[in-house]
Scaffold this motif. Structure first.
Motif, PDB file in Angstrom:
ATOM      1  N   GLU A  26       0.832  -1.206   0.000  1.00  0.00           N
ATOM      2  CA  GLU A  26       0.000   0.000   0.000  1.00  0.00           C
ATOM      3  C   GLU A  26       0.865   1.254   0.000  1.00  0.00           C
ATOM      4  O   GLU A  26       2.007   1.248   0.471  1.00  0.00           O
ATOM      5  N   SER A  27       0.278   2.334  -0.538  1.00  0.00           N
ATOM      6  CA  SER A  27       0.933   3.641  -0.488  1.00  0.00           C
ATOM      7  C   SER A  27      -0.149   4.710  -0.400  1.00  0.00           C
ATOM      8  O   SER A  27      -1.325   4.400  -0.192  1.00  0.00           O
ATOM      9  N   SER A  28       0.235   5.972  -0.554  1.00  0.00           N
ATOM     10  CA  SER A  28      -0.696   7.079  -0.333  1.00  0.00           C
ATOM     11  C   SER A  28      -1.781   7.135  -1.401  1.00  0.00           C
ATOM     12  O   SER A  28      -1.696   6.468  -2.443  1.00  0.00           O
ATOM     13  N   ASN A  29      -2.807   7.949  -1.153  1.00  0.00           N
ATOM     14  CA  ASN A  29      -3.934   8.143  -2.070  1.00  0.00           C
ATOM     15  C   ASN A  29      -4.726   6.859  -2.303  1.00  0.00           C
ATOM     16  O   ASN A  29      -5.262   6.639  -3.389  1.00  0.00           O
ATOM     17  N   ASN A  30      -4.773   6.002  -1.272  1.00  0.00           N
ATOM     18  CA  ASN A  30      -5.513   4.737  -1.334  1.00  0.00           C
ATOM     19  C   ASN A  30      -4.945   3.767  -2.358  1.00  0.00           C
ATOM     20  O   ASN A  30      -5.644   2.854  -2.818  1.00  0.00           O
ATOM     21  N   GLU A  51     -11.071  -4.941  -0.275  1.00  0.00           N
ATOM     22  CA  GLU A  51     -11.962  -3.783  -0.226  1.00  0.00           C
ATOM     23  C   GLU A  51     -11.288  -2.639   0.505  1.00  0.00           C
ATOM     24  O   GLU A  51     -10.688  -2.833   1.557  1.00  0.00           O
ATOM     25  N   ASN A  52     -11.409  -1.446  -0.090  1.00  0.00           N
ATOM     26  CA  ASN A  52     -10.930  -0.246   0.581  1.00  0.00           C
ATOM     27  C   ASN A  52     -11.900   0.115   1.695  1.00  0.00           C
ATOM     28  O   ASN A  52     -13.114   0.071   1.508  1.00  0.00           O
ATOM     29  N   ILE A  53     -11.387   0.493   2.858  1.00  0.00           N
ATOM     30  CA  ILE A  53     -12.240   0.715   4.024  1.00  0.00           C
ATOM     31  C   ILE A  53     -12.959   2.060   3.987  1.00  0.00           C
ATOM     32  O   ILE A  53     -13.900   2.281   4.754  1.00  0.00           O
ATOM     33  N   ASN A  54     -12.555   2.960   3.100  1.00  0.00           N
ATOM     34  CA  ASN A  54     -13.091   4.319   3.117  1.00  0.00           C
ATOM     35  C   ASN A  54     -14.419   4.429   2.376  1.00  0.00           C
ATOM     36  O   ASN A  54     -14.668   3.712   1.399  1.00  0.00           O
ATOM     37  N   VAL A 181     -20.039   4.836  -1.821  1.00  0.00           N
ATOM     38  CA  VAL A 181     -19.439   3.627  -2.386  1.00  0.00           C
ATOM     39  C   VAL A 181     -18.169   3.288  -1.620  1.00  0.00           C
ATOM     40  O   VAL A 181     -17.537   4.147  -0.989  1.00  0.00           O
ATOM     41  N   LYS A 182     -17.811   2.019  -1.686  1.00  0.00           N
ATOM     42  CA  LYS A 182     -16.508   1.534  -1.245  1.00  0.00           C
ATOM     43  C   LYS A 182     -15.919   0.757  -2.423  1.00  0.00           C
ATOM     44  O   LYS A 182     -16.597  -0.076  -3.027  1.00  0.00           O
ATOM     45  N   TYR A 183     -14.660   1.045  -2.746  1.00  0.00           N
ATOM     46  CA  TYR A 183     -14.035   0.395  -3.898  1.00  0.00           C
ATOM     47  C   TYR A 183     -13.462  -0.961  -3.512  1.00  0.00           C
ATOM     48  O   TYR A 183     -12.948  -1.143  -2.398  1.00  0.00           O
ATOM     49  N   SER A 184     -13.553  -1.899  -4.449  1.00  0.00           N
ATOM     50  CA  SER A 184     -13.029  -3.241  -4.196  1.00  0.00           C
ATOM     51  C   SER A 184     -12.454  -3.823  -5.478  1.00  0.00           C
ATOM     52  O   SER A 184     -12.730  -3.337  -6.588  1.00  0.00           O
ATOM     53  N   THR A 185     -11.644  -4.873  -5.312  1.00  0.00           N
ATOM     54  CA  THR A 185     -11.117  -5.613  -6.457  1.00  0.00           C
ATOM     55  C   THR A 185     -11.189  -7.092  -6.146  1.00  0.00           C
ATOM     56  O   THR A 185     -11.206  -7.505  -4.975  1.00  0.00           O
ATOM     57  N   LEU A 186     -11.250  -7.906  -7.197  1.00  0.00           N
ATOM     58  CA  LEU A 186     -11.451  -9.342  -7.043  1.00  0.00           C
ATOM     59  C   LEU A 186     -10.712 -10.079  -8.153  1.00  0.00           C
ATOM     60  O   LEU A 186     -10.771  -9.667  -9.319  1.00  0.00           O
ATOM     61  N   PHE A 187     -10.020 -11.170  -7.790  1.00  0.00           N
ATOM     62  CA  PHE A 187      -9.426 -12.074  -8.776  1.00  0.00           C
ATOM     63  C   PHE A 187     -10.270 -13.350  -8.793  1.00  0.00           C
ATOM     64  O   PHE A 187     -10.450 -13.981  -7.753  1.00  0.00           O
ATOM     65  N   ASN A 188     -10.760 -13.729  -9.974  1.00  0.00           N
ATOM     66  CA  ASN A 188     -11.474 -14.990 -10.128  1.00  0.00           C
ATOM     67  C   ASN A 188     -10.688 -15.876 -11.089  1.00  0.00           C
ATOM     68  O   ASN A 188     -10.297 -15.427 -12.177  1.00  0.00           O
ATOM     69  N   VAL A 189     -10.465 -17.129 -10.685  1.00  0.00           N
ATOM     70  CA  VAL A 189      -9.598 -18.031 -11.437  1.00  0.00           C
ATOM     71  C   VAL A 189     -10.407 -19.222 -11.932  1.00  0.00           C
ATOM     72  O   VAL A 189     -11.118 -19.870 -11.155  1.00  0.00           O
ATOM     73  N   GLY A 190     -10.295 -19.520 -13.218  1.00  0.00           N
ATOM     74  CA  GLY A 190     -10.994 -20.653 -13.791  1.00  0.00           C
ATOM     75  C   GLY A 190     -10.353 -21.978 -13.396  1.00  0.00           C
ATOM     76  O   GLY A 190      -9.165 -22.054 -13.052  1.00  0.00           O
ATOM     77  N   GLY A 191     -11.153 -23.034 -13.454  1.00  0.00           N
ATOM     78  CA  GLY A 191     -10.655 -24.363 -13.116  1.00  0.00           C
ATOM     79  C   GLY A 191      -9.474 -24.773 -13.983  1.00  0.00           C
ATOM     80  O   GLY A 191      -9.461 -24.537 -15.193  1.00  0.00           O
TER      81      GLY A 191
END
Length: 206
Positions: A26-30, A51-54, A181-191
């Motif tokens: 992590e670094s500044s500016n979220n 998920e970003n907590i802000n 809103v709260k920003y989030s990211t997700l990795f989904n991996v196929g079989g």
């Protein structure tokens, strides 16, 4: 002491959920960089989420990049890796309403784009492929995308350089009664997919 508190604040803006090994910087500016080796085994599924907590109650924008390190090394049944960036929508009481955002699907082997998508969930999931609108003919590790949302107007879009895909026009406005809103990211991996996934959230500003 003040410096220590500032460092602690920077290091805890993103909460990661994963049963697998990963690296978080992590670094500044979220900003945050998330990366991990992936091995989908026999089952497809979510590999890592963060998920970003802000809370962002006014117009805001999340800029991000998928570095060239993203790659698929083993893919016998042609599944893929999908990386999502979302603005998760909440009402004034903190109730979850759904989300709007972006998805990038890698497939085959190496670093090959299957598609880039606007995504929206509001009592049902919807997506729209936007490679032409965003000018993404193939994977480019230097591309920077920006997800912009405005809870007041419920308008949202994804842009890259001078190209914009208008999310509310294509898929609909942000969910009714969105307060923040709260920003989030997700990795989904196929079989059966093996490889490496990485995202760099460059900043979140409002």
């Amino acid at each position: 002491m003040i410096l220590a508190l500032l460092n602690q604040a920077v290091a805890n803006n993103w909460i990661v959920t994963s049963a697998n090994a990963y690296t978080k910087l992590e670094s500044s500016n979220n900003a945050v960089n998330l990366s991990c080796s992936v091995n989908g085994g026999a089952l497809a599924g979510d590999w890592l989420s963060a998920e970003n907590i802000n809370h962002f109650a006014s117009a805001s924008a999340c800029s991000f990049n998928l570095p060239a390190t993203n790659t698929i090394t083993v893919n016998p049944i042609l599944n893929g890796i999908t990386i999502y960036v979302r603005a998760d929508c909440y009402d004034a009481g903190g109730g979850s309403l759904g989300y709007v955002g972006f998805a990038y699907i890698l497939y085959s082997t190496g670093t090959q784009k299957l598609g880039v998508y606007l995504i929206r969930y509001d009592a049902g999931y919807a997506s729209s492929e936007q490679s032409s609108a965003l000018s993404v003919p193939s994977f480019n590790g230097s591309d920077v995308f920006t997800l912009s949302v405005d809870p007041a107007t419920r308008q949202w879009n994804v842009s890259k350089g001078g190209n914009t895909a208008d999310g509310d026009a294509v898929l609909g406005l942000m969910p009714l009664n969105t307060s923040y809103v709260k920003y989030s990211t997700l990795f989904n991996v196929g079989g059966s997919v093996q490889g490496f996934a990485e995202i760099s959230i460059i900043s979140i500003v409002q």
